[in-house]
Design a protein around this motif. Sequence first.
Motif, PDB file in Angstrom:
ATOM      1  N   PHE A  18       0.804  -1.213   0.000  1.00 51.91           N
ATOM      2  CA  PHE A  18       0.000   0.000   0.000  1.00 51.91           C
ATOM      3  C   PHE A  18       0.844   1.273   0.000  1.00 51.91           C
ATOM      4  CE2 PHE A  18      -3.334  -2.844   1.820  1.00 51.91           C
ATOM      5  CZ  PHE A  18      -4.207  -2.724   0.753  1.00 51.91           C
ATOM      6  N   GLY A  19       2.161   1.133   0.048  1.00 54.45           N
ATOM      7  CA  GLY A  19       3.031   2.295  -0.060  1.00 54.45           C
ATOM      8  C   GLY A  19       3.415   2.951   1.247  1.00 54.45           C
ATOM      9  N   PHE A  20       3.193   2.300   2.356  1.00 50.71           N
ATOM     10  CA  PHE A  20       3.603   2.841   3.650  1.00 50.71           C
ATOM     11  C   PHE A  20       5.010   2.340   3.958  1.00 50.71           C
ATOM     12  CE2 PHE A  20      -1.090   2.469   4.062  1.00 50.71           C
ATOM     13  CZ  PHE A  20      -1.370   3.824   4.141  1.00 50.71           C
ATOM     14  N   GLY A  21       6.003   3.035   3.451  1.00 49.33           N
ATOM     15  CA  GLY A  21       7.390   2.580   3.563  1.00 49.33           C
ATOM     16  C   GLY A  21       7.906   2.522   4.985  1.00 49.33           C
ATOM     17  N   GLY A  22       7.569   3.507   5.801  1.00 45.92           N
ATOM     18  CA  GLY A  22       8.074   3.527   7.175  1.00 45.92           C
ATOM     19  C   GLY A  22       7.533   2.392   8.004  1.00 45.92           C
ATOM     20  N   ILE A  23       6.228   2.142   7.877  1.00 43.40           N
ATOM     21  CA  ILE A  23       5.608   1.048   8.627  1.00 43.40           C
ATOM     22  C   ILE A  23       6.139  -0.292   8.129  1.00 43.40           C
ATOM     23  CG2 ILE A  23       3.419  -0.111   9.120  1.00 43.40           C
ATOM     24  CD1 ILE A  23       2.085   2.647   8.900  1.00 43.40           C
ATOM     25  N   ALA A  24       6.301  -0.416   6.827  1.00 40.35           N
ATOM     26  CA  ALA A  24       6.812  -1.674   6.266  1.00 40.35           C
ATOM     27  C   ALA A  24       8.227  -1.939   6.744  1.00 40.35           C
ATOM     28  CB  ALA A  24       6.763  -1.622   4.746  1.00 40.35           C
ATOM     29  N   SER A  25       9.040  -0.904   6.776  1.00 41.48           N
ATOM     30  CA  SER A  25      10.423  -1.058   7.217  1.00 41.48           C
ATOM     31  C   SER A  25      10.490  -1.451   8.688  1.00 41.48           C
ATOM     32  CB  SER A  25      11.178   0.247   6.978  1.00 41.48           C
ATOM     33  OG  SER A  25      12.470   0.166   7.499  1.00 41.48           O
ATOM     34  N   ALA A  26       9.695  -0.791   9.514  1.00 41.43           N
ATOM     35  CA  ALA A  26       9.691  -1.111  10.944  1.00 41.43           C
ATOM     36  C   ALA A  26       9.186  -2.523  11.193  1.00 41.43           C
ATOM     37  CB  ALA A  26       8.829  -0.103  11.694  1.00 41.43           C
ATOM     38  N   SER A  27       8.130  -2.930  10.528  1.00 39.63           N
ATOM     39  CA  SER A  27       7.582  -4.275  10.711  1.00 39.63           C
ATOM     40  C   SER A  27       8.552  -5.341  10.228  1.00 39.63           C
ATOM     41  CB  SER A  27       6.254  -4.418   9.974  1.00 39.63           C
ATOM     42  OG  SER A  27       5.290  -3.581  10.551  1.00 39.63           O
ATOM     43  N   ALA A  28       9.219  -5.078   9.134  1.00 36.58           N
ATOM     44  CA  ALA A  28      10.205  -6.041   8.631  1.00 36.58           C
ATOM     45  C   ALA A  28      11.374  -6.165   9.601  1.00 36.58           C
ATOM     46  CB  ALA A  28      10.695  -5.617   7.259  1.00 36.58           C
ATOM     47  N   GLY A  29      11.780  -5.065  10.185  1.00 35.04           N
ATOM     48  CA  GLY A  29      12.864  -5.112  11.168  1.00 35.04           C
ATOM     49  C   GLY A  29      12.480  -5.907  12.404  1.00 35.04           C
ATOM     50  N   ILE A  30      11.267  -5.693  12.904  1.00 35.81           N
ATOM     51  CA  ILE A  30      10.787  -6.444  14.063  1.00 35.81           C
ATOM     52  C   ILE A  30      10.685  -7.924  13.728  1.00 35.81           C
ATOM     53  CG2 ILE A  30       8.816  -6.806  15.601  1.00 35.81           C
ATOM     54  CD1 ILE A  30       8.316  -3.774  15.405  1.00 35.81           C
ATOM     55  N   ALA A  31      10.171  -8.243  12.551  1.00 37.40           N
ATOM     56  CA  ALA A  31      10.050  -9.646  12.138  1.00 37.40           C
ATOM     57  C   ALA A  31      11.420 -10.308  12.057  1.00 37.40           C
ATOM     58  CB  ALA A  31       9.336  -9.740  10.799  1.00 37.40           C
ATOM     59  N   GLN A  32      12.395  -9.576  11.549  1.00 35.94           N
ATOM     60  CA  GLN A  32      13.747 -10.131  11.420  1.00 35.94           C
ATOM     61  C   GLN A  32      14.351 -10.388  12.807  1.00 35.94           C
ATOM     62  OE1 GLN A  32      16.424  -7.586   9.330  1.00 35.94           O
ATOM     63  NE2 GLN A  32      17.895  -9.195   8.978  1.00 35.94           N
ATOM     64  N   ILE A  33      14.195  -9.458  13.721  1.00 35.21           N
ATOM     65  CA  ILE A  33      14.730  -9.632  15.073  1.00 35.21           C
ATOM     66  C   ILE A  33      14.069 -10.826  15.762  1.00 35.21           C
ATOM     67  CG2 ILE A  33      14.795  -8.596  17.379  1.00 35.21           C
ATOM     68  CD1 ILE A  33      15.141  -5.874  15.915  1.00 35.21           C
ATOM     69  N   LEU A  34      12.744 -10.918  15.686  1.00 37.79           N
ATOM     70  CA  LEU A  34      12.039 -12.039  16.314  1.00 37.79           C
ATOM     71  C   LEU A  34      12.448 -13.374  15.703  1.00 37.79           C
ATOM     72  CD1 LEU A  34       8.453 -10.589  16.776  1.00 37.79           C
ATOM     73  CD2 LEU A  34      10.145 -11.062  18.544  1.00 37.79           C
ATOM     74  N   PHE A  35      12.657 -13.394  14.397  1.00 35.19           N
ATOM     75  CA  PHE A  35      13.056 -14.638  13.740  1.00 35.19           C
ATOM     76  C   PHE A  35      14.433 -15.087  14.213  1.00 35.19           C
ATOM     77  CE2 PHE A  35      14.976 -16.953  10.149  1.00 35.19           C
ATOM     78  CZ  PHE A  35      14.108 -18.024  10.117  1.00 35.19           C
ATOM     79  N   PHE A  36      15.370 -14.147  14.355  1.00 36.44           N
ATOM     80  CA  PHE A  36      16.709 -14.524  14.811  1.00 36.44           C
ATOM     81  C   PHE A  36      16.704 -14.950  16.275  1.00 36.44           C
ATOM     82  CE2 PHE A  36      18.356 -11.984  11.119  1.00 36.44           C
ATOM     83  CZ  PHE A  36      18.871 -13.091  10.456  1.00 36.44           C
ATOM     84  N   ILE A  37      15.859 -14.333  17.093  1.00 36.17           N
ATOM     85  CA  ILE A  37      15.725 -14.779  18.480  1.00 36.17           C
ATOM     86  C   ILE A  37      15.163 -16.199  18.511  1.00 36.17           C
ATOM     87  CG2 ILE A  37      14.462 -14.404  20.636  1.00 36.17           C
ATOM     88  CD1 ILE A  37      14.693 -11.397  20.087  1.00 36.17           C
ATOM     89  N   PHE A  38      14.172 -16.481  17.654  1.00 34.06           N
ATOM     90  CA  PHE A  38      13.614 -17.823  17.564  1.00 34.06           C
ATOM     91  C   PHE A  38      14.697 -18.831  17.166  1.00 34.06           C
ATOM     92  CE2 PHE A  38      12.064 -21.079  14.631  1.00 34.06           C
ATOM     93  CZ  PHE A  38      11.263 -21.808  15.487  1.00 34.06           C
ATOM     94  N   LEU A  39      15.516 -18.475  16.179  1.00 32.86           N
ATOM     95  CA  LEU A  39      16.574 -19.390  15.753  1.00 32.86           C
ATOM     96  C   LEU A  39      17.577 -19.654  16.872  1.00 32.86           C
ATOM     97  CD1 LEU A  39      17.412 -18.345  12.082  1.00 32.86           C
ATOM     98  CD2 LEU A  39      16.221 -20.378  12.880  1.00 32.86           C
TER      99      LEU A  39
END
Length: 56
Positions: free
Chosen positions: A18-39
Motif C-alpha cells: 500500500f506504499g507505507f514505507g516507514g511502517i513496512a520497514s519497521a515491521s520487517a525489522g521487528i520480524a527479522q529480530i524475532l526470527f533470529f531470536i527464535f533461531l
Amino acid sequence: MLYWALVFLAVAVIAGAFGFGGIASASAGIAQILFFIFLLLFAAVLIARLLRKGTS
C-alpha cells in the motif's frame, strides 16, 4: 515467537504493497529480530537436548 515473526512479516508486506514505507520497514525489522531470536532459542534447545541425551 515464530508466529509473531510471521505476523510482522505479513504486516510489512501489506504495508509495502500500500506504499507505507516507514511502517513496512519497521515491521520487517521487528520480524527479522524475532526470527533470529527464535533461531537462537531453537539452537539452544537442540544443543541442550543433545547434551542431555549424551549424559543419560
